[in-house]
Each structure stands twice: as structure tokens, then as C-alpha cells.
Scaffold this motif. Structure first.
Motif, PDB file in Angstrom:
ATOM      1  N   ILE A  22       0.857  -1.181   0.098  1.00 29.02           N
ATOM      2  CA  ILE A  22       0.033  -0.004  -0.064  1.00 29.02           C
ATOM      3  C   ILE A  22       0.960   1.210   0.116  1.00 29.02           C
ATOM      4  O   ILE A  22       1.869   1.359   0.797  1.00 29.02           O
ATOM      5  N   CYS A  39     -12.792   1.990   5.674  1.00 30.86           N
ATOM      6  CA  CYS A  39     -12.441   0.612   6.365  1.00 30.86           C
ATOM      7  C   CYS A  39     -13.619   0.070   7.193  1.00 30.86           C
ATOM      8  O   CYS A  39     -14.136  -1.018   7.263  1.00 30.86           O
ATOM      9  N   HIS A  43     -15.697  -3.529   6.743  1.00 33.20           N
ATOM     10  CA  HIS A  43     -15.521  -4.561   7.492  1.00 33.20           C
ATOM     11  C   HIS A  43     -16.798  -4.503   8.529  1.00 33.20           C
ATOM     12  O   HIS A  43     -16.873  -5.040   9.468  1.00 33.20           O
ATOM     13  N   TRP A  58      -9.599   0.582  12.579  1.00 32.90           N
ATOM     14  CA  TRP A  58      -8.347   0.205  12.258  1.00 32.90           C
ATOM     15  C   TRP A  58      -7.277   1.077  11.693  1.00 32.90           C
ATOM     16  O   TRP A  58      -6.320   0.739  11.394  1.00 32.90           O
ATOM     17  N   ILE A  59      -7.748   2.491  11.301  1.00 37.54           N
ATOM     18  CA  ILE A  59      -6.872   3.291  10.799  1.00 37.54           C
ATOM     19  C   ILE A  59      -7.173   4.703  11.519  1.00 37.54           C
ATOM     20  O   ILE A  59      -8.307   5.135  11.667  1.00 37.54           O
ATOM     21  N   ARG A  75      -0.903   8.935   8.072  1.00 34.80           N
ATOM     22  CA  ARG A  75      -1.765   7.624   8.160  1.00 34.80           C
ATOM     23  C   ARG A  75      -1.159   6.585   9.368  1.00 34.80           C
ATOM     24  O   ARG A  75       0.127   6.522   9.401  1.00 34.80           O
ATOM     25  N   CYS A 137      -5.719  -3.643  11.301  1.00 33.25           N
ATOM     26  CA  CYS A 137      -5.975  -3.955   9.944  1.00 33.25           C
ATOM     27  C   CYS A 137      -5.731  -5.090   9.253  1.00 33.25           C
ATOM     28  O   CYS A 137      -4.538  -5.709   9.872  1.00 33.25           O
ATOM     29  N   THR A 138      -6.251  -5.662   8.406  1.00 35.53           N
ATOM     30  CA  THR A 138      -5.861  -6.877   7.781  1.00 35.53           C
ATOM     31  C   THR A 138      -5.381  -6.849   6.276  1.00 35.53           C
ATOM     32  O   THR A 138      -5.164  -7.799   5.619  1.00 35.53           O
ATOM     33  N   MET A 139      -5.189  -5.567   5.894  1.00 30.78           N
ATOM     34  CA  MET A 139      -4.933  -5.389   4.459  1.00 30.78           C
ATOM     35  C   MET A 139      -5.994  -5.808   3.584  1.00 30.78           C
ATOM     36  O   MET A 139      -5.664  -5.919   2.461  1.00 30.78           O
ATOM     37  N   CYS A 140      -7.069  -5.845   4.130  1.00 27.68           N
ATOM     38  CA  CYS A 140      -8.256  -6.358   3.394  1.00 27.68           C
ATOM     39  C   CYS A 140      -7.989  -7.744   2.586  1.00 27.68           C
ATOM     40  O   CYS A 140      -8.041  -7.835   1.507  1.00 27.68           O
ATOM     41  N   PRO A 150      -7.388  -2.997  -1.493  1.00 30.10           N
ATOM     42  CA  PRO A 150      -7.981  -2.798   0.136  1.00 30.10           C
ATOM     43  C   PRO A 150      -8.824  -1.772  -0.225  1.00 30.10           C
ATOM     44  O   PRO A 150      -8.704  -0.743  -1.082  1.00 30.10           O
ATOM     45  N   PHE A 151      -9.731  -1.693   0.688  1.00 26.20           N
ATOM     46  CA  PHE A 151     -11.084  -0.883   0.569  1.00 26.20           C
ATOM     47  C   PHE A 151     -10.596   0.614   1.014  1.00 26.20           C
ATOM     48  O   PHE A 151     -11.371   1.396   0.027  1.00 26.20           O
ATOM     49  N   CYS A 152      -9.802   0.934   1.778  1.00 23.26           N
ATOM     50  CA  CYS A 152      -9.403   2.364   2.003  1.00 23.26           C
ATOM     51  C   CYS A 152      -8.885   2.672   0.814  1.00 23.26           C
ATOM     52  O   CYS A 152      -8.946   3.936   0.306  1.00 23.26           O
TER      53      CYS A 152
HETATM   54  S1  SF4 Z   1      -6.431  -2.311   4.405  1.00 24.45           S
HETATM   55 FE1  SF4 Z   1      -8.391  -2.811   4.570  1.00 24.45          FE
HETATM   56  S2  SF4 Z   1      -8.596  -3.354   6.688  1.00 24.45           S
HETATM   57 FE2  SF4 Z   1      -6.485  -2.148   6.368  1.00 24.45          FE
HETATM   58  S3  SF4 Z   1      -6.927  -0.116   7.064  1.00 24.45           S
HETATM   59 FE3  SF4 Z   1      -7.525  -0.267   4.783  1.00 24.45          FE
HETATM   60  S4  SF4 Z   1      -9.640  -0.829   4.458  1.00 24.45           S
HETATM   61 FE4  SF4 Z   1      -8.957  -1.226   6.575  1.00 24.45          FE
END
Ligand code: SF4
Ligand code: SF4
Ligand code: SF4
Lengths: 265, 630
Positions: A22, A39, A43, A58-59, A75, A137-140, A150-152
Motif C-alpha cells: 500500500i 475501512c 468490515h 483500524w486506521i 496515516r 487492519c488486515t490489509m483487506c 484494499p477498501f481504503c
Molecule cells: S487495508 Fe483494509 S483493513 Fe486495512 S485499513 Fe485499509 S480498509 Fe482497513
């Protein structure tokens, strides 16, 4: 993977085994916190405070002031370390480093011992008050395993976040840093991470931590906590058995957990 | 008309569609009581969705015909829509407040706002609020995760919107809480007072004054709930499609004159010139930060830190349009003083055009010798006099002195007090003021301003070509900007899809009808959220229904369609004085254009009453007593 990790931590594969990263380009970030809400949305977390990390947030974007009101934003979330200390200290091997990048805590396996919370050099793991398990955070990883970003990352309205194969992102980050006279953060810290920041001002101005460059950095799990986990009902009987069993079959993995100068405080 | 107990069932017998929280909060400021109402049954929700239509339907059922805008019997109904706060759509940010307009005394007042407040109202567990009665002392309402309570607002009474927001967040001790409040203008019943929320967002058109009449300073909301979504994957997909249609604002745009450029007209010296000159001088040195609404990538709201001149270092918080800049350009101000004053007017909570046209007449009267220092307590009303304008803002917001009081009343009262030719220099529609831009060179926009509820930002503004998503049924080619043919129909349609967008809880600034998929992605977002199966055509019908409810509200209180072109400030109908569109005026085509608009929307051209078959088609037979009889 096993050469890299010498079986020090549990590893796995989600998709194709190619590492991903990321990218966070602070020069573009406007501090809107759309990534933070995204995020939560992905989730299905409740709309708990966006100003502090929690098991449902998570962020955070630092500093903790209203959107738009700071000139610089950093971040703050799991860095997805290449050598994740959280995974190294987990007595029940609940934390897995996936080849694609994600470091993921299994909610099923976690016993809530809190070792990882103390071990993480970025302090980004929190405990869920209800389930008493560690979360971050799971890195989605669910999305990454479907080859989605990832959704973010997809939420960021100004392209301050990006995601892709590690080499490509690293090249992009380098180029970005060169162009605006900035530098990279996250590429070497803790032996390297899978979050790359492009920063320009001092690290502290973005609220990011000055983490050393060594792999599996020094950390402090309070001895009292360990004794409590070992000798009280905390973490459950099954947890203790699992920890014991894993200690026998993977003795090498004890090194960052109980080695006095590396872990125990 | 259904009565309240039928409308809000004790126990729902139908499914609660996705997107809704299921509850409306009813508060009474006189008695200090609060009550949860169940949301109406599904068939009714499907008819009115949310936003303006559902809120107006509730208001129509509850507001006595003889109610006065500031009377204790007056009510404000605020509604979100099903997609508000779902998080997966760009424009799911809207809340709409409706009430009897104190500007016209007979038409629907509506203020709508985006930002974060509406999202957190839903997070607190409510789809909407019904506000009744009036408090004896300054009060604010605090809604925290399903619990509502009144609190003393004396500490923030008299304070500007920004400080109120900061102080109330501190007072409730929740950093994530969101505040919608009024500034001094609302407290002093300035007829054009706004509701202000989340720094950058305003719901204009008098809602602030109605809050003020109820001594309601603010509503603070916080909660962690999220609406259930019928089909999340589909919503994510529709939301991402919607997002691709957005016309994203750039930072550079914020360093320009803004919307005046699109309109090719900028208001100067009380609408007497449209020429764009060095108005935005110095803007290039400002630091601009975009501050989008909740999960919306259009990036309308922005902060500015002025980078040069006497106002260097001053901060401003604005939203998408440029009404606030046009306001002060209209008074001869240029450069960063404009932004300084714009921040002041938003903080005081006065609607831009309400002030701009009142003060505009005063300044023009000074120029023409109708007013002198002896009339103004020494205030020199010279074009561009920043200090005087700054002072007038404070006076207007607090009704100080003769002129402060008149400015608070509105441009018509200002002009009457000045006398002479001054009434010819006013811009207004039915005593309300149109959104602060010079719309005069454009058929579509002018028509929409005229037929709006009166000082309420209307939602038409027909386009020269049918939106791509409507091409399957609409055939017109590029409409001619010098020929009225086709514009009324274009406006009828535009009003319907914009209304529809608002009813879903979507923001019509994020609704990009000119882009392919701009409308369909909203329909699909609604369906994915609720589990319904709307088509775009049905969406337009829902929008139409909302427009008709709005006009029934006026009909009940004495409005007729003829007022739309008769009760208009003369300056608004003067030919464009200069520039590219010099000489153009919609006046040549009045009243025919207004008449055609009403005919096409199923209403009588003169009375504005809906025909019976219009009501039947829209499922609004219960309002038959207000239908046109012949
Ligand atoms: S990678 Fe996924 S779990 Fe991690 S902060 Fe972004 S949206 Fe959230
Ligand atoms: S940042 Fe902390 S939680 Fe994330 S992988 Fe590294 S050690 Fe683990
Ligand atoms: S969404 Fe993008 S711009 Fe907004 S806070 Fe996150 S990284 Fe920054």
C-alpha cells in the motif's frame, strides 16, 4: 518464504504469492478520513470514533483534529511488516504473514494474551472489549485474495493511497519522493514493511513513529503479563495447551517471545 | 390525509426496507418531551422515500392551516433518505428540513444540507426528526445513540456557528459528535437565516429563523449504528459506478471566480453588470484544502487560509457553489476581502442572497443619492467598502438599528423603506431571494428560480440536451438558448430527477445527470440499499410527487402559480445589462413559459393546483380537495 523467515513465524498464501504494497503519499492527502470510514464500511464496523484506533477503527489519520484542519496528515494503521513482530510473539500462532503482504490476526485462534499489542513497534493493535481478542487492519486480505485492492485505497478521493505489486509501488514511491524532494518511510523500518509512505517534512509532523531499522525490533512485553497469562485463568485452558504444544513443535519461534533482551521487559 | 397515529404505526406490520433506521424522533420544545415514532409502513415509504417528500407529507398532515411561521404551533420536519449514511455511495449525505417559510408566509420552506450531520443522525438511530413547540430558554437537543435530551444552550447563545460547533462538541465530550446549529441570525429571526453544520455546510432558506423562533440553538448528534443494507455487493457496485460519473472539483477552481465562469455572468453592483474582471485577485496565494462530505468524491467543500493582503491568515469554510463570493462581488468587493466576508456571513448564519440583495439596494440608493450619511448613522455605503459591509453583517444578524432590522426582514422591506425608485432595484421571487448567482442569461435556470417555492433553492434548471440516461424516452436536440421552446419540459424533468435524488438521501450536487449512468447509478443504489425495484421512470414519478406535495402546501395557504411571474423583483427580470448575453431576458416570454411549465407538470397554469388525474397518477388522491376543479 521459508528461507526468508526460517520458520520464525506462521506464513501462508492468499492468491499468487506476489508481494503487494500500500502506498500513502502524504503530499496528496487532504485528511478527509474517507479511508477511515471506508475501512469501517467494508468490515461492517460500527461508527465508533475515527480519532483513535480501536477494534472497530483500524486506521486513524493524524493529527486527531477535524478533517481539513491540519496542513499535514499521517496515516496510522498496521504497516504489514515484512518481519512482523506481532506474529513472532504470538504464543498460539494466531497471526499469519501472507506472501502477498497481509499480516492477519485470526479471530478464531487469538486468545487475547496481548503480547502482540506490546510487541508491535507501531502500536496499532487494539483489543476488542467484547471478544477480548486482538484486532487490527488486515490489509483487506479477503479482498486481496480476490485480487482486489484494499477498501481504503479505492476510497481515497484524491489518489493519496495506492496499491499494487511491491516493485511497481516501490518505483512509484521513489519517483514521487524524488519529484517533491521527499523521502520514503516504511521501506526500511523494522526490516521493511508493506506500507510505503512518501513524506516530506519531519516524521513527527505526520505523527508517525521513529521505528528502528532492525528486523523484529526490540519490544517490551511486561513480565507480569506473561506470568499472569501462564498462571491464571486468563486466556483459557485450551489456549495454554495450544501455546505449550506449539512451543514444543516450533521451539525456534520462542526466540522473540521469551528471550530476555529481545522481548521480556 | 392519514393522521399521525396511522402514519407512524405502533408496531410495524410490513418489512422495514434496507437503508432505514426505522425511527423518527419527535421532540416538543414547549413540554420538553421526546418520543420515538416508528417509521411509516413500507408502501408509504416506497411512495415518498424520504427527504423532502416524506418530510413534506408529514408536515402536511400535522401543520395547522392557520399556523404562523414563528408560532409555537409551527413545526420543522427533517428527513434523511435510505442511502444517507450507508457509506458506499458518493452522495449519501443529505438531510432535508421543511417548514412554513417565514419569507413568503405561505409556501414550503426547505433547507437541505450535506456534510456529516445526517450520517450521524442515522448513526444515532433516527431517520428524521419532527420538531414542535418552542422553548422558554435557549436550548439544544443532544441525540446520543438512541437517547435524546434537551440541554441548556445559554453558553452558546449569541455565538457564531463555528464557535457553537466547537463548544458543543466539547460540552458533550464526544469528538465525533456532529453539530447543526444557528448563528446569531437565526436567534434574531433574520428571515433568511440558515442552519449551519460541520463548518462547511449550510441549509439555507430560513430554517435557521424557525429554529431561532423555537429557541433551538443546535442539534448535536452522535451514534455508532449503521443502516442495514439489502444487497451490499450490489450497492458497492452501484456506488462505484455513481462515483465514476462525478465531476470532481479541483483546487484551482477554488482560486478562480468559480461558478460565475460557468454562467458567464458575475453579479456586480446589485446586478447591474455581469462582467468578470479581476475579482479573484490574490486567490492564487491562498492555501486551499478540500474537505469533502462523508464518503463523497466530488470534493465540494473546502477550507481556505488567505495568503495575502489585510486578511492574510484568516480561515474560511465553504461549500461547493460560490454564492458567498457572488454576494460580496455584488457589493463591489474584490479579492480576498470577499472570502473574509463570506466566512463572516456563514458564521453569522445569514443566507447570502438575503443579505446581498437587501444591501445591494441600499448601496445603489447611496450611489443615486436616495440615502446619505444622515440616514445611515454615518455609515458610508460605498461600493466595496469592506468595513461597512462587515458592520452591516453584524447589524443584520442581530437586527441592530433601523437598517439591521430592515436587512433582517429582506430586500423588499429595505426598498420600501428607502422609497423612490428603490423597489425597482430588487431581486426576489415571492419575497424570497434566489440562490446568489446571476442566472439572468439562462432560460433553464431563470425558469427554475421563478417557479420555486419562493426563496427556496429550486431543483430544476433544465438542460439543453436530455440526460444520457433518459435518451431512451426523451428526444429533444440541443435546445436553443434564444428560443423558449422545450425549456419548460426540460425543467420539469430536471426537477423530477433532482428531487428523486434528494428523496433517496442523495445529494443533488453529486447527481450528474449529464454523464452516462449519472441517474441509473442512483436508481441502482436505491434498489440495492432498500431491496426495491425502482426504474428510472418510477424515480421521476417519485420526484414529481414531491414537487406536487410542495405545491399543495402552497395552495393550502394561498399561493397561486401566477405569483411566480407577478411577484418578482423587477431587477431580476431586467435584460442582461452587458457581456456576452447582453439584452437577453426571460421576461419577453412570460407568463407563457411559466404557464407551460405548470401545464407540463400536471397543474393548472394559473392556480398551480394539480389536476385530479395528476393526483391519481401519483397516488395522491387524498389531497383531492386541493385539486383544480375544472
Ligand atoms: S487495508 Fe483494509 S483493513 Fe486495512 S485499513 Fe485499509 S480498509 Fe482497513
Ligand atoms: S505494524 Fe504491528 S501489527 Fe502490523 S505487522 Fe507490524 S508488528 Fe504486526
Ligand atoms: S482518504 Fe486519502 S486523502 Fe482522505 S485521509 Fe485517507 S489517505 Fe488522506
Amino acid at each position: 518464504m521459508s528461507e526468508k523467515y526460517g520458520s520464525l513465524i506462521p506464513t501462508g498464501r492468499l492468491l499468487d504469492g506476489k508481494p503487494r504494497t500500500i502506498l500513502f503519499d502524504a503530499s496528496k492527502c487532504i485528511g478527509c478520513r474517507q479511508c477511515v470510514h471506508a475501512c469501517k464500511d467494508w468490515h461492517d464496523h460500527p461508527r465508533t470514533s475515527v480519532y483513535e484506533l480501536s477494534s472497530t477503527n483500524w486506521i486513524t489519520m493524524e493529527p486527531p483534529v477535524l478533517e481539513g484542519l491540519s496542513p499535514l496528515w499521517g496515516r496510522n494503521s498496521c504497516m504489514h511488516c515484512e518481519f512482523p513482530m506481532c506474529a513472532a510473539v504470538c504464543p498460539v500462532e494466531a497471526i499469519t504473514k501472507y506472501e502477498e503482504g497481509p499480516v492477519v490476526i485470526s479471530q478464531e485462534i487469538c486468545i487475547g494474551c496481548e503480547y502482540c499489542i506490546y510487541a508491535c513497534p507501531w502500536g496499532v493493535i487494539t483489543k476488542n472489549d467484547l471478544t477480548h481478542k486482538a484486532a487490527k487492519c488486515t490489509m483487506c486480505s479477503d479482498r486481496v485474495s480476490e485480487d482486489k485492492n484494499p477498501f481504503c485505497v479505492q476510497a481515497c478521493p484524491v489518489g493519496a493511497l495506492d496499491f499494487g505489486l511491491a516493485e511497481a509501488i516501490s518505483a512509484k514511491a521513489r519517483k514521487g519522493a524524488e519529484e517533491n524532494g521527499g523521502y520514503l518511510y516504511g521501506d526500511k523500518e523494522a526490516g521493511g514493511t508493506q506500507l510505503l509512505y512518501v513524506l516530506k517534512e519531519k516524521k513527527g509532523d505526520y505523527g508517525v513513529r521513529p521505528v528502528g531499522l532492525e528486523r523484529y525490533p526490540q519490544h517490551k512485553i511486561p513480565l507480569g503479563l506473561m506470568l499472569k497469562d501462564l498462571f491464571t485463568l486468563r486466556c483459557g485452558f485450551a489456549g495454554k495447551i495450544r501455546a505449550l504444544y506449539l512451543a514444543v513443535i516450533h521451539p525456534k519461534r520462542l526466540i522473540y517471545r521469551y528471550w530476555p533482551w529481545r522481548g521480556v521487559a | 390525509m392519514t393522521n399521525a397515529s396511522e402514519l407512524f404505526p405502533q408496531k410495524r406490520v410490513t418489512r422495514l426496507p434496507g437503508g432505514y433506521m426505522g425511527r423518527i424522533l419527535r421532540v416538543n420544545l414547549t413540554t420538553g418531551s421526546t418520543k420515538d415514532e416508528n417509521l411509516p409502513e413500507e408502501p408509504l415509504l416506497r411512495r415518498f422515500l424520504g427527504g423532502q417528500a416524506l418530510a413534506t407529507y408529514i408536515l402536511l398532515g400535522e401543520l395547522p392551516l392557520q399556523a404562523k411561521p414563528y408560532g409555537t404551533e409551527s413545526k420543522v420536519v427533517m428527513m434523511t433518505g435510505p442511502i444517507t449514511g450507508t457509506g458506499f455511495t458518493p452522495g449519501g449525505t443529505k438531510v432535508t428540513a421543511v417548514y412554513l417559510s417565514p419569507l413568503t408566509n405561505y409556501s414550503l420552506g426547505r433547507g437541505a444540507s450535506s456534510g456529516f450531520w445526517a450520517v450521524y443522525l442515522k448513526a444515532a438511530g433516527y431517520d428524521g426528526i419532527i420538531i414542535e413547540g418552542a422553548a422558554a430558554k435557549p436550548t439544544y437537543l443532544f441525540i446520543n445513540d438512541g437517547k435524546a435530551e434537551f440541554r441548556d444552550a445559554s453558553r452558546v447563545w449569541g455565538k457564531g456557528a463555528r464557535e457553537t460547533e466547537d463548544l458543543l462538541k466539547q460540552e458533550v465530550g464526544i469528538k465525533d459528535a456532529k453539530v447543526m446549529c444557528i448563528g446569531p441570525a437565526g436567534e434574531h429571526l433574520v428571515h433568511g437565516a440558515m442552519l449551519v453544520n460541520d463548518y462547511n455546510n449550510n441549509a439555507a432558506h430560513s430554517g435557521g429563523a424557525v429554529f431561532g423562533s423555537k429557541k433551538l440553538k443546535a442539534i448535536v448528534v452522535y451514534g455508532t449504528a449503521r443502516p442495514r443494507i439489502h444487497d451490499r455487493d450490489k450497492l458497492i457496485d452501484a456506488g462505484q459506478r455513481w462515483r465514476k460519473t462525478l465531476d470532481v472539483y479541483s483546487v484551482d477552481h477554488r482560486k478562480s471566480v468559480g461558478y460565475a465562469r460557468q454562467l458567464e455572468a458575475l453579479p456586480n453592483l446589485n446586478f447591474r453588470s455581469t462582467l468578470i474582471a479581476d475579482h479573484s485577485r490574490g486567490f492564487d496565494q491562498n492555501r486551499v484544502v478540500q474537505r469533502p462530505c462523508f464518503q463523497c468524491a466530488r470534493l465540494c467543500p473546502w477550507h481556505v487560509e488567505i495568503g495575502e493582503g489585510p486578511f492574510r491568515g484568516k480561515i474560511g469554510h465553504f461549500n461547493g457553489g460560490a454564492e458567498w463570493m457572488d454576494t460580496f462581488w455584488n457589493l463591489g468587493v474584490k479579492g480576498n476581502a470577499t472570502l473574509y466576508l463570506a466566512e463572516r456571513i456563514n458564521d453569522l448564519g445569514i443566507e447570502c442572497s438575503h443579505f446581498a440583495f437587501g444591501a445591494g439596494v441600499m448601496f445603489e440608493a447611496w450611489e443615486k443619492g436616495l440615502l446619505g450619511p444622515e440616514d445611515t448613522d454615518g455609515l458610508r455605503l460605498e461600493w466595496g467598502n469592506v468595513e461597512v459591509i462587515d458592520r452591516l453583517l453584524d447589524m443584520a444578524a442581530r437586527r441592530e438599528g433601523k437598517w439591521g432590522n430592515l436587512l433582517a426582514e429582506g430586500p423588499v422591506e429595505v426598498a420600501q423603506a428607502i422609497g423612490g425608485d428603490a423597489p425597482k432595484w430588487i431581486v426576489h421571487t415571492k419575497k424570497g431571494t434566489p440562490a446568489m448567482h446571476d442566472w439572468r442569461p439562462h432560460f433553464g435556470q431563470m425558469l427554475r428560480e421563478l417557479v420555486a417555492s419562493g426563496g427556496m433553492k429550486p431543483q430544476g434548471g433544465g438542460t439543453a440536451n436530455p440526460p444520457p440516461d433518459l435518451k431512451y424516452r426523451e428526444q429533444w436536440g440541443p435546445l436553443d438558448r434564444d428560443d423558449p421552446a422545450g425549456w419548460p419540459w426540460s425543467n420539469v424533468l430536471a426537477e423530477q430527477y433532482r428531487q428523486f435524488c434528494g428523496l433517496t438521501g442523495g445529494c443533488w450536487f453529486a447527481q450528474m445527470h449529464l454523464k452516462p449512468d449519472g441517474l441509473n447509478s442512483i436508481v441502482d443504489s436505491l434498489n440495492a440499499t432498500t431491496g426495491w425495484n425502482f426504474t428510472l421512470d418510477e424515480g421521476l414519478v417519485a420526484g414529481h410527487r414531491s414537487v406536487i406535495l410542495q405545491s399543495i402546501f402552497g395552495t393550502q395557504r394561498g399561493w397561486i402559480a401566477d405569483h411566480d411571474w407577478q411577484n418578482v423583483g423587477p431587477r431580476f427580470l431586467e435584460p442582461v445589462p452587458d457581456g456576452k448575453y447582453k439584452g437577453f431576458t426571460i421576461a419577453k416570454w412570460l407568463p407563457e413559459m411559466v404557464y407551460e411549465y405548470y401545464r407540463l407538470s400536471g397543474r393548472h397554469e394559473k392556480s398551480g393546483r394539480p389536476f385530479m388525474d395528476t393526483l391519481s397518477r401519483l397516488g395522491l388522491e387524498e389531497f383531492k380537495e386541493w385539486a383544480q376543479r375544472d
